[in-house]
Structures are given as C-alpha cells and as structure tokens.
Design a protein around this motif. Structure first.
Motif, PDB file in Angstrom:
ATOM      1  N   UNK A  68       0.825  -1.209   0.000  1.00  0.00           N
ATOM      2  CA  UNK A  68       0.000   0.000   0.000  1.00  0.00           C
ATOM      3  C   UNK A  68       0.859   1.258   0.000  1.00  0.00           C
ATOM      4  N   UNK A  69       2.004   1.195   0.678  1.00  0.00           N
ATOM      5  CA  UNK A  69       2.919   2.333   0.682  1.00  0.00           C
ATOM      6  C   UNK A  69       3.467   2.583  -0.720  1.00  0.00           C
ATOM      7  N   UNK A  70       3.858   1.521  -1.409  1.00  0.00           N
ATOM      8  CA  UNK A  70       4.349   1.642  -2.774  1.00  0.00           C
ATOM      9  C   UNK A  70       3.235   2.094  -3.719  1.00  0.00           C
ATOM     10  N   UNK A  71       2.022   1.604  -3.497  1.00  0.00           N
ATOM     11  CA  UNK A  71       0.887   2.012  -4.328  1.00  0.00           C
ATOM     12  C   UNK A  71       0.620   3.506  -4.183  1.00  0.00           C
ATOM     13  N   UNK A 194       1.109  -2.227 -18.868  1.00  0.00           N
ATOM     14  CA  UNK A 194       1.105  -0.996 -18.075  1.00  0.00           C
ATOM     15  C   UNK A 194       0.565   0.160 -18.911  1.00  0.00           C
ATOM     16  N   UNK A 195       1.100   0.315 -20.116  1.00  0.00           N
ATOM     17  CA  UNK A 195       0.670   1.413 -20.985  1.00  0.00           C
ATOM     18  C   UNK A 195      -0.801   1.264 -21.382  1.00  0.00           C
ATOM     19  N   UNK A 196      -1.205   0.062 -21.737  1.00  0.00           N
ATOM     20  CA  UNK A 196      -2.575  -0.157 -22.201  1.00  0.00           C
ATOM     21  C   UNK A 196      -3.582   0.131 -21.088  1.00  0.00           C
ATOM     22  N   UNK A 227      -3.332  -4.795  -4.994  1.00  0.00           N
ATOM     23  CA  UNK A 227      -2.943  -6.124  -4.524  1.00  0.00           C
ATOM     24  C   UNK A 227      -2.975  -7.145  -5.657  1.00  0.00           C
ATOM     25  N   UNK A 228      -3.910  -6.970  -6.601  1.00  0.00           N
ATOM     26  CA  UNK A 228      -3.994  -7.894  -7.723  1.00  0.00           C
ATOM     27  C   UNK A 228      -2.774  -7.847  -8.614  1.00  0.00           C
ATOM     28  N   UNK A 229      -2.331  -6.637  -8.968  1.00  0.00           N
ATOM     29  CA  UNK A 229      -1.138  -6.525  -9.812  1.00  0.00           C
ATOM     30  C   UNK A 229       0.117  -6.926  -9.039  1.00  0.00           C
ATOM     31  N   UNK A 230       0.119  -6.693  -7.728  1.00  0.00           N
ATOM     32  CA  UNK A 230       1.251  -7.136  -6.902  1.00  0.00           C
ATOM     33  C   UNK A 230       1.366  -8.660  -6.939  1.00  0.00           C
ATOM     34  N   UNK A 231       0.224  -9.336  -6.829  1.00  0.00           N
ATOM     35  CA  UNK A 231       0.229 -10.806  -6.899  1.00  0.00           C
ATOM     36  C   UNK A 231       0.680 -11.283  -8.280  1.00  0.00           C
ATOM     37  N   UNK A 245       3.470  -0.506  -7.093  1.00  0.00           N
ATOM     38  CA  UNK A 245       3.910   0.813  -7.550  1.00  0.00           C
ATOM     39  C   UNK A 245       3.399   1.096  -8.967  1.00  0.00           C
ATOM     40  N   UNK A 246       3.478   0.108  -9.836  1.00  0.00           N
ATOM     41  CA  UNK A 246       3.029   0.283 -11.216  1.00  0.00           C
ATOM     42  C   UNK A 246       1.526   0.545 -11.259  1.00  0.00           C
ATOM     43  N   UNK A 247       0.746  -0.142 -10.420  1.00  0.00           N
ATOM     44  CA  UNK A 247      -0.690   0.117 -10.397  1.00  0.00           C
ATOM     45  C   UNK A 247      -0.972   1.542  -9.931  1.00  0.00           C
TER      46      UNK A 247
END
Length: 623
Positions: A68-71, A194-196, A227-231, A245-247
């Motif tokens: 969550x901190x990275x998000x 990521x771009x899309x 959390x989904x993209x992290x997984x 972070x990317x999300x």
C-alpha cells in the motif's frame, strides 16, 4: 487461531502507536523510530509486556503495508512524469546499485563470507528502503518536491536491478541456467500492459465506479487492483512491491486521483505501522555481541559508500548540488527488498541464519540513522555554497546547467543523435566553458545563488497542493489570502470535484477539498503546503449544535422589538439568532423576510444559543 491473530494485531497496533506517539511528542523524532522501537520490545520475551505469538501473520500484514505504501507513492509518479525525468535516474540507479553490489561482495571475505553468500550479501546492501524514504518524505511534507520525483525514479531503477539480481542469484546458486529469453518477453509484455491499462482502460473503470458507488467502491477497487497486480507481478518472479507501484502509476492519470489518495490514506497508515513494527521484532539484540564487527562494517559501508556514490553520480548527470545532496542523504539504509534477497539466500541454503540476523540488525540500525542523516542533508542543502569553494561550486552548477540545456535541446532528436556519447561530451565541455566565461565576473559575488540563471522547469515547476478539510486557508478568497505576496507563487488553476477552474479570479473562494495547481520554486511551494495543511485554531470553548435550541418568544406590549423590522433590529448580527417563523393571530408566517415588522402579541420562533435567547427575553423585563 482467530484469538491469536486478534491478540497479535492488538499488540502491534497498541505498542507501535504508543511508542510512535511518545517519540513524536516528547523526543520530536520521526514516527517510524517509535514503530521500530516498539517492534524491538515485542520481540523480547519479557513478562507483563505485549508479545507477538504468530510472526507469520504479522509478516503478512507487514507485506500488505509495503504494498500500500508503494501504491500510494506510485500515485504521484505516472508514466508521463517518469518519462519526463529522462535517462538520468537510470544512470544513477543502475550504476550505484551495481557498484554497491561489487563493494559488498569484496567486503564479505574479510568476515569469512565467500562464494554465493558473499554475492547475496553484496546484493542485500545494493538497494535502499523505499518504505523508509517514502515515510520520511511524508513526515517532512516533501512528497511533491522536485528532488523527490528524481529520488523515486532512482529507487524504481534500483528495485528493477534488485529483481534481476534475485533471478540471477537464485538460478546460479541452484546450478540452473538463466533463461533470458523467458524473462525479457515477460518484461516487455508488462510494460505494454502498463501502458494499455493506464491510458485506455482503468481510468474509465475507476471513473464509472466512482459515479456509481462514490468513495466506497473507489477504495475497494483501488486497493484490490493494487494487490492484484502485486500478486501477478510476484507470480512472474518480479517484485510484488513493484507491481503495486506500477498500479499506482496507472491510476495516477485518473480524474479521481486526489480522492483515491484520501480514501486509502487511513488504510495505508495502519499497515505501514505494522510493517515497521515487524522490522523491529525481527531484530535479535544478542546478535550484536556475536556479529558486531560484521554489522559495524555493513552499516559503515552502506552509509559512506551508498551516500557517496549517489552524490557522485547525481552530480555527474547534472542534478545540481542541492538536489544531489538531498537525494544522496536519503539513501543510507537497506530495507524491504534486501529482506527478500536475504530470505531467498536462506531458503536456498546459501546464507547462514546468523548472517541473516546480522543483515536484519544492519537494516534496523540504518533505518534508525536515516531520519537524522536526511535532516542533516536537508539543512546542508540549504546553503551548500558556504561549504564549497566558490570556483568549484560555480563549475558544478555550470556543468549542471549544461546538462539540462543539452537534454532540453535534444528532447525531440532521434535516439542515436540524442545519446551520441561524443556529441554529449563535446556539448557539455563547450557549454560549461561558455557559462563559466560568461559569469566570470560574478564568481566573486557574495550571494552566489543569486547569479545562477536557473529558470523553469528545473528550479520552478507546477505542483498540486491539496487543501485540508479544516485548513485555515478555507473560506477566504484569493485576493484576501495574498498567496503571491506571501509565498511568491502563482495559482494557475483550482481543481474542484469534477471541474477545473483555469486562471481563477481574485474573488474565487478556496473551499475544503480543493486542489491548487501552483507554480513556484521548491521552498515557496513547501511553505504553501504547510499553510494549506495548517488547521484553524480551535476556540477554548467551542460551540456545538447541542448547545443551540429552538424557542418561542412572546412580544408583550413593552417589548422593544414591536414596530421594528428584522433588518432594523439586526437579529442575526446583534443576537446571533435567526427568526424561523412568526405566529400572529394563529396564522403561521414562515421564514419572514428582512423587512418584516413585528407587532404586539407576536410569538417569534427563534433558533440560537441559550444565552442569545435569554438576552432577547430579558429585553422585556428591562423596559
């Protein structure tokens, strides 16, 4: 099992919160120091103190805190912003991470650590703690500073290098061959995805969700996507923190960006506390006596070499003295990815348990020292010209300006022309010489910084400043606030709900929840952010709605209100009341107008404080 989980969570929150409060209130130290100290206390088997039974559940909660901190940090760094920073962060991040890996690998043999264990130890000290740096930036309200953007870009490159270190070390130490042809396509596919998602799909989904379910759906979807993209990122052998972070970067282009930041803030703070407390209870005090020489060597290597290398490389890519000092002063620690690398080494049987404990102790000590080093670097960066000889200071600033000019002039150039090493060296040499020659007579000036013609967009820039719900700035118009005169800034636009006010008029009133798009330099914007977050001073005896009442007042023949209008009496101003209705001859007159004249035997229904109503009633007795 459920009772154990609740017990552990209660112990973590109460202990971390109590020590965070004490460290902040009584010692004026950052909250994270209190959290870590509370974690150390939880790790000690002392009677009559809170104790964590299940470290696994605490570690799971701590991992959510990091994600969550990275998000939340990714929300500040969209794809466009990262692109605008250029190749400088890539050069700094990759160069110093690889050199720190080499240095750590060569330090390890002095403590009888060789082979793959030495390689793992070098990788451990190569990356800084993003969680610690983000928390310190938040505590100092510097998340929107220009150097913070550059710092986060460097950390992003560092984390990417660390991911490839993990992949290489885990495959090489197990005797397997590295399948680059499997890694590269996944990496390319991740960037395209990521771009899309960031430009076409998710912003529309988030906007539709907000219109349907407001904040409730917004917080559920945002955290679920993170959390989904992290997984998914962890499933592809990348970092889960990188996925979060990317999300955040994907959602940074949404219209509801500020609302997302507000709704996830309490959840993020809760799990962030758990993370720092969990760092503390991984610490084993007895390992200090056994591995003190290794811990001391690692701490010194991280602080001296990591800060020094970052300073050198940042100056090399033209970041300027001030930003280079502040960026390098943030990097003197190891953190969450270092734990991941060390745990991979332990699971493979490469790193001994005592070495792992020494790594944890090193992380704790460097985290504890970072707030003090960062605070010192911020003060040092305020007036670096007083510590550096003027010719050297002027040369560095001229070189930095030359790098900036080169990157701006070649922004639209083809790749091979833009990154031609010979053209780059020739340009910087000639430009630096011309600038030194041009400013030769100004080098002896007492105020060196006044001679530097560093204009936008590198010293002054556009930044969003959020207005708090109870901020002192609210309820006042721009002409009365005089922000330009007080802070030397320009309010370019005001974002309010789903509309944007471009070039707001001087009569525009600032309301709670507004986001100001401000143009100015870093110092002025920082002062404005403090002003916009400063809450209104509370009254010693604040008035509550419970102290007000609706009462009836009869106007007998001697009451002074008879024959006068509401406006003439000034009931709102003089008595702090409002007349809601008048009963005249059993006829109810609702919401009487200001020129309504009272008559004998009228019954007034007035809303106000008890004292105000008593004052009106006493007028009859005083006549």
């Amino acid at each position: 099992m459920h009772n154990v989980f609740i017990q552990d969570l209660a112990a973590i929150l109460l202990t971390g919160g109590a020590f965070g409060w004490m460290f902040k209130k009584f010692f004026k130290l950052p909250l994270i120091l209190g959290y870590i100290f509370g974690g150390v206390l939880l790790s000690l088997p002392i009677s009559y103190t809170p104790y964590v039974v299940s470290k696994e559940s605490a570690n799971t909660l701590a991992e959510i805190g990091v994600l969550l901190l990275m998000f939340s940090m990714g929300l500040h760094f969209g794809l466009r912003k990262i692109q605008s920073l250029g190749v400088s962060p890539a050069i700094v991040g990759a160069s110093q991470a690889l050199l720190m890996w080499l240095i750590g690998t060569n330090v390890a043999p002095f403590f009888n650590i060789t082979g793959f264990e030495a390689l793992f130890l070098g990788a451990v000290i190569a990356t800084a703690s993003t969680a610690v740096i983000v928390k310190i930036l938040e505590d100092h309200q510097l998340k929107s500073a220009r150097f913070a953007e550059k710092l986060m870009a460097v950390l992003l490159i560092e984390d990417s290098i660390a991911i490839f270190m993990i992949i290489w070390l885990s495959t090489a130490s197990s005797g397997e061959s590295i399948q680059l042809m499997e890694i590269i396509p996944i990496f390319i596919f991740s960037i395209l995805l990521w771009w899309f998602l960031g430009t076409l799909l998710l912003p529309r989904i988030i906007h539709s969700a907000f219109k349907t379910g407001k904040e409730e759906l917004l917080v559920i979807l945002s955290i679920g996507l993170a959390l989904g993209l992290a997984y998914l990122s962890a499933s592809w052998n990348f970092s889960a923190a990188l996925g979060a972070f990317i999300m955040g970067s994907i959602l940074s282009d949404c219209r509801e960006l500020k609302k997302i930041e507000l709704v996830i803030e309490p959840v993020k703070n809760l799990f962030t506390l758990v993370f720092f407390v969990s760092v503390g209870f991984l610490f084993s005090p007895e390992i200090i006596l056994e591995k003190w020489s290794l811990i001391l060597a690692l701490v010194a290597t991280i602080i001296i070499c990591k800060i020094g290398l970052n300073l050198i490389f940042n100056l090399f890519v033209g970041q300027g003295i001030k930003d280079s000092i502040r960026i390098s002063g943030s990097m003197g620690q190891i953190g969450e990815l270092s734990f991941v690398i060390a745990q991979v080494g332990v699971s493979l049987g490469v790193i001994e348990n005592k070495t792992f404990s020494a790594i944890v102790a090193t992380a704790v000590f460097t985290m504890l020292l970072t707030p003090f080093i960062f605070k010192f670097s911020i003060k040092l960066a305020e007036n670096p010209e007083t510590l550096i000889p003027k010719p050297i200071y002027k040369f560095i600033e001229s070189y930095s300006q030359a790098v900036i000019n080169f990157s701006l002039e070649n922004k639209m150039a083809p790749f091979y022309k833009r990154f031609s090493i010979f053209k780059w060296i020739r340009y910087l040499t000639e430009n630096t010489k011309s600038r030194l020659k041009k400013n030769f007579m100004l080098m002896t000036s007492k105020n060196v910084t006044a001679t530097l013609d560093r204009l936008a967009p590198w010293d002054e820039y556009l930044v969003h400043v959020h207005v708090g719900a109870d901020a002192d700035i609210t309820g006042r118009n721009l002409i009365d606030l005089k922000l330009r005169e007080k802070f030397s800034v320009n309010i370019v636009a005001i974002e309010r709900n789903n509309r944007t006010i471009i070039s707001p008029k001087a009569t525009e009133v600032v309301i709670p929840g507004d986001t100001l798009l401000v143009y100015g330099n870093e110092e002025s914007i920082t002062k404005l952010e403090l002003f916009c977050s400063k809450e209104k001073q509370e009254d010693e005896n604040p008035l509550t709605i419970d102290q007000c009442l609706l009462a009836g007042v009869n106007l007998h023949e001697t009451h002074p209100f008879i024959g006068k209008s509401i406006l003439e009496l000034g009931i709102r101003v003089n008595y702090n009341c409002i007349v809601l209705a008048v009963n005249r001859n059993n006829v109810r007159i609702k919401n009487p107008v200001s020129n309504f004249i009272f008559d004998q035997n009228d019954e007034l229904f007035i809303f106000g404080t008890r004292n105000s109503l008593e004052k009106i009633k006493e007028l009859h007795a005083s006549v």
